[in-house]
Design a protein around this motif. Structure first.
Motif, PDB file in Angstrom:
ATOM      1  N   LEU A  14       0.814  -1.208   0.000  1.00  0.00           N
ATOM      2  CA  LEU A  14       0.000   0.000   0.000  1.00  0.00           C
ATOM      3  C   LEU A  14       0.850   1.261   0.000  1.00  0.00           C
ATOM      4  O   LEU A  14       0.388   2.308  -0.423  1.00  0.00           O
ATOM      5  CB  LEU A  14      -0.955  -0.016   1.198  1.00  0.00           C
ATOM      6  N   ASP A  18       1.259   4.325  -6.997  1.00  0.00           N
ATOM      7  CA  ASP A  18       0.303   3.744  -7.937  1.00  0.00           C
ATOM      8  C   ASP A  18       0.890   3.646  -9.337  1.00  0.00           C
ATOM      9  O   ASP A  18       1.594   4.548  -9.790  1.00  0.00           O
ATOM     10  CB  ASP A  18      -0.949   4.616  -8.030  1.00  0.00           C
ATOM     11  N   TYR A  71      -9.899   0.919  -6.925  1.00  0.00           N
ATOM     12  CA  TYR A  71      -9.219   1.176  -8.196  1.00  0.00           C
ATOM     13  C   TYR A  71     -10.182   1.098  -9.387  1.00  0.00           C
ATOM     14  O   TYR A  71     -10.085   1.899 -10.307  1.00  0.00           O
ATOM     15  CB  TYR A  71      -8.050   0.207  -8.388  1.00  0.00           C
ATOM     16  N   GLN A  92      -4.260  -2.331 -12.074  1.00  0.00           N
ATOM     17  CA  GLN A  92      -3.566  -1.388 -11.204  1.00  0.00           C
ATOM     18  C   GLN A  92      -3.574  -1.891  -9.751  1.00  0.00           C
ATOM     19  O   GLN A  92      -2.550  -1.830  -9.072  1.00  0.00           O
ATOM     20  CB  GLN A  92      -4.211  -0.008 -11.284  1.00  0.00           C
ATOM     21  N   LYS A  96      -0.476  -3.066  -7.242  1.00  0.00           N
ATOM     22  CA  LYS A  96      -0.333  -2.491  -5.900  1.00  0.00           C
ATOM     23  C   LYS A  96      -0.239  -3.594  -4.844  1.00  0.00           C
ATOM     24  O   LYS A  96       0.515  -3.482  -3.885  1.00  0.00           O
ATOM     25  CB  LYS A  96      -1.530  -1.577  -5.624  1.00  0.00           C
TER      26      LYS A  96
END
Length: 123
Positions: A14, A18, A71, A92, A96
């Motif tokens: 986290l 991104d 997302y 995405q 992540k």
């Protein structure tokens, strides 16, 4: 320590920046090329890929699914219809969460081969 490892991995994931939509798709295509190049799964129709993504999502823990939802909501914010934004949001989120390689491996296990854009068959 074993109980803390998954939590530490989630926290470190986290904290990572991104990926842009372009970076997520590029990484996805590179992994497909590494793991199952002869199948040409990069040619899957967006709806077909979304079906595979939805199957994969059923195996995700609740906290990972919450991130995927975040997302995909963001990716589809200004989109009227279509599977591509959902796919982008998932890719995405998978990056992540450090799950993109795992997802791609599962996708490569499908008994599917594509011969042209949106033309995939079970041999």
């Amino acid at each position: 320590m074993k109980k803390l490892l998954p939590l530490l991995l989630t926290v470190s994931a986290l904290a990572a920046p991104d990926a842009t939509p372009r970076q997520a798709w590029k990484s996805f295509h590179e992994l497909l090329q590494q793991q199952c190049p002869a199948k040409h799964l990069e040619l899957m129709a967006p709806a077909e890929l979304l079906n595979s993504i939805e199957d994969y999502e059923t195996q995700l823990p609740a906290q990972d699914m919450a991130l995927v939802d975040k997302y995909t909501t963001r990716a589809c914010r200004d989109v009227a219809a279509g599977a591509a934004c959902n796919n982008t949001g998932f890719l995405q989120a998978a990056m992540k969460l450090n799950r993109l390689e795992h997802f791609t491996g599962k996708l490569c296990q499908l008994p599917v081969v594509c011969t042209a854009q949106s033309k995939c068959v079970v041999p």
